[in-house]
Scaffold this motif. Sequence first.
Motif, PDB file in Angstrom:
ATOM      1  N   ALA A 121       0.867  -1.187   0.000  1.00  0.00           N
ATOM      2  CA  ALA A 121       0.000   0.000   0.000  1.00  0.00           C
ATOM      3  C   ALA A 121       0.897   1.229   0.000  1.00  0.00           C
ATOM      4  O   ALA A 121       1.871   1.294   0.764  1.00  0.00           O
ATOM      5  N   ILE A 122       0.587   2.162  -0.871  1.00  0.00           N
ATOM      6  CA  ILE A 122       1.340   3.418  -0.925  1.00  0.00           C
ATOM      7  C   ILE A 122       0.394   4.518  -0.490  1.00  0.00           C
ATOM      8  O   ILE A 122      -0.627   4.766  -1.134  1.00  0.00           O
TER       9      ILE A 122
ATOM     10  N   ASN B  65       4.731  -7.314  11.320  1.00  0.00           N
ATOM     11  CA  ASN B  65       5.661  -7.690  10.246  1.00  0.00           C
ATOM     12  C   ASN B  65       5.434  -6.952   8.940  1.00  0.00           C
ATOM     13  O   ASN B  65       5.636  -7.512   7.864  1.00  0.00           O
ATOM     14  N   VAL B  66       4.952  -5.731   9.042  1.00  0.00           N
ATOM     15  CA  VAL B  66       4.783  -4.912   7.837  1.00  0.00           C
ATOM     16  C   VAL B  66       6.040  -4.053   7.685  1.00  0.00           C
ATOM     17  O   VAL B  66       6.462  -3.389   8.625  1.00  0.00           O
ATOM     18  N   GLN B  67       6.649  -4.116   6.512  1.00  0.00           N
ATOM     19  CA  GLN B  67       7.821  -3.274   6.292  1.00  0.00           C
ATOM     20  C   GLN B  67       7.388  -1.888   5.860  1.00  0.00           C
ATOM     21  O   GLN B  67       6.697  -1.736   4.858  1.00  0.00           O
ATOM     22  N   VAL B  68       7.774  -0.891   6.634  1.00  0.00           N
ATOM     23  CA  VAL B  68       7.386   0.488   6.321  1.00  0.00           C
ATOM     24  C   VAL B  68       8.542   1.185   5.601  1.00  0.00           C
ATOM     25  O   VAL B  68       9.695   1.087   6.016  1.00  0.00           O
ATOM     26  N   HIS B  69       8.208   1.861   4.519  1.00  0.00           N
ATOM     27  CA  HIS B  69       9.218   2.593   3.746  1.00  0.00           C
ATOM     28  C   HIS B  69       8.856   4.069   3.769  1.00  0.00           C
ATOM     29  O   HIS B  69       7.799   4.462   3.277  1.00  0.00           O
ATOM     30  N   ILE B  70       9.743   4.856   4.352  1.00  0.00           N
ATOM     31  CA  ILE B  70       9.527   6.304   4.421  1.00  0.00           C
ATOM     32  C   ILE B  70      10.636   6.939   3.570  1.00  0.00           C
ATOM     33  O   ILE B  70      11.748   6.400   3.531  1.00  0.00           O
TER      34      ILE B  70
ATOM     35  N   SER C 258      14.858   8.250  -2.734  1.00  0.00           N
ATOM     36  CA  SER C 258      13.551   7.716  -2.313  1.00  0.00           C
ATOM     37  C   SER C 258      12.821   7.113  -3.503  1.00  0.00           C
ATOM     38  O   SER C 258      12.172   6.070  -3.402  1.00  0.00           O
ATOM     39  N   ARG C 259      12.912   7.781  -4.638  1.00  0.00           N
ATOM     40  CA  ARG C 259      12.226   7.272  -5.840  1.00  0.00           C
ATOM     41  C   ARG C 259      12.763   5.904  -6.213  1.00  0.00           C
ATOM     42  O   ARG C 259      12.015   4.998  -6.574  1.00  0.00           O
ATOM     43  N   LYS C 260      14.088   5.758  -6.096  1.00  0.00           N
ATOM     44  CA  LYS C 260      14.724   4.472  -6.422  1.00  0.00           C
ATOM     45  C   LYS C 260      14.252   3.410  -5.423  1.00  0.00           C
ATOM     46  O   LYS C 260      13.869   2.286  -5.804  1.00  0.00           O
ATOM     47  N   GLN C 261      14.243   3.802  -4.140  1.00  0.00           N
ATOM     48  CA  GLN C 261      13.816   2.895  -3.064  1.00  0.00           C
ATOM     49  C   GLN C 261      12.367   2.437  -3.318  1.00  0.00           C
ATOM     50  O   GLN C 261      12.061   1.239  -3.261  1.00  0.00           O
ATOM     51  N   PHE C 262      11.496   3.381  -3.667  1.00  0.00           N
ATOM     52  CA  PHE C 262      10.089   3.044  -3.889  1.00  0.00           C
ATOM     53  C   PHE C 262       9.935   2.195  -5.159  1.00  0.00           C
ATOM     54  O   PHE C 262       9.118   1.264  -5.200  1.00  0.00           O
TER      55      PHE C 262
END
Length: 395
Positions: free
Chosen positions: A191-192, A257-262, A299-303
């Motif tokens: 989910a974004i 166990n949800v990986q959060v990406h900020i 961040s764009r690369k990470q996402f």
Amino acid sequence: MKTLNDFNFKNKKALIRVDFNVPLNEKFEVTDATRIVSAKPTIIKILEDGGSCVLMSHLGRPKGVQDEFSLRHIAAKVKEILGVEVKFVDACVGSKAEEAAANLEPGQVLLLENLRFHKEETAGDKDFAEQLSKLGDVYVNDAFGTAHRAHASTTIVAQFFPESKCFGYLLAKEIESIEKVLKSGEKPVLAILGGAKVSSKITIIENILDKVDHLIIGGGMAFTFIKAQGGKIGNSICEDDKQALALDILKQAKEKNVQVHIPVDVIAADAFSNDANTQVVDINEIPDGWEGVDAGPASRKQFHDVVMDSKTILWNGPLGVFEMESFAQGTIELGNSIAEATKSGAFSLVGGGDSVAAVKQFGFDDKVSYVSTGGGAMLESLEGKTLPGIAAILE
Ligand code: AMP
């Protein structure tokens, strides 16, 4: 789930709740006909079966009868899109409407006057709903945009069709898409969530933490999380009273166990203006006087990497101030990543709010699996609520 395909409409009159709440210009011309186009498959199926269609909708927010909100203005557009004659009657209940519906032959379409000319519509009035029910043999709800409202035409009227009510194709597709993401999506599910405020997305976050493997938190929302964790956010938007909640969400995510990406970096601007000076900075080190307005390159690369690894993707909310060209790039690149993942077989749903505007503006609408047609209805579905308009058909 009963859909149109469970019915043969031969010699039947379908009373269809459509969402023809379309924008009009000062000459009363339809400026965006997407909602009419979206209802076409349902209407055509019924006509091809040998049935007839009585279309009911609201338009705008009239106070009583106001000609500027008359559905008469859109009748010609509906005719053009459907490619069949469309009759209009300037009533939606009472003898005039009943007579027009009674005179309808198989293969014909009747458009009723604005439901909201009667306050009983939004009040969910049972007598008004009963009057509407006299206009058809089968009730079809194809208006996702109003499915979260218990109005007479969206919910209450269904009571009068205990055995003969169903979802139209559009509403069925919305329900299926939401279920794919929240119930039966192939893993990993991502989910974004972007957009301006954490406060408007709290219930969504809490609901989806049980359903997703990855969560990207982007856009203005991210700064509340960054500040809560001790980062320096300069003038970036932030809801200080939501910092404790942000930390709690991160804790819950870990437990589940949800990986959060900020975002790790941002485009910082020295003013909230398209012509502002900008620089790329670490998201935890935004200088005083500067504010984060878009996702930075790292961040764009990470996402991108997370998106490409996902099999089911929900996107709600832009990654930056995409309305300004200078700050739209993060949102555009995310759209590109989702389009690429979709091409490789992922299911992607864009819904609820400004990400729908963004995908349309940047031309991603046919590169994702589904773009939802309902803002508020989509948000409430993502919050885990059962929408009254949907429940009324299932009951
Ligand atoms: P929402 O309706 O919650 O999806 O929020 C959409 C709004 O969030 C858009 O108008 C964006 O301009 C805004 N937004 C996204 N990122 C930022 C940011 N970094 N700073 C300020 N506003 C933002």
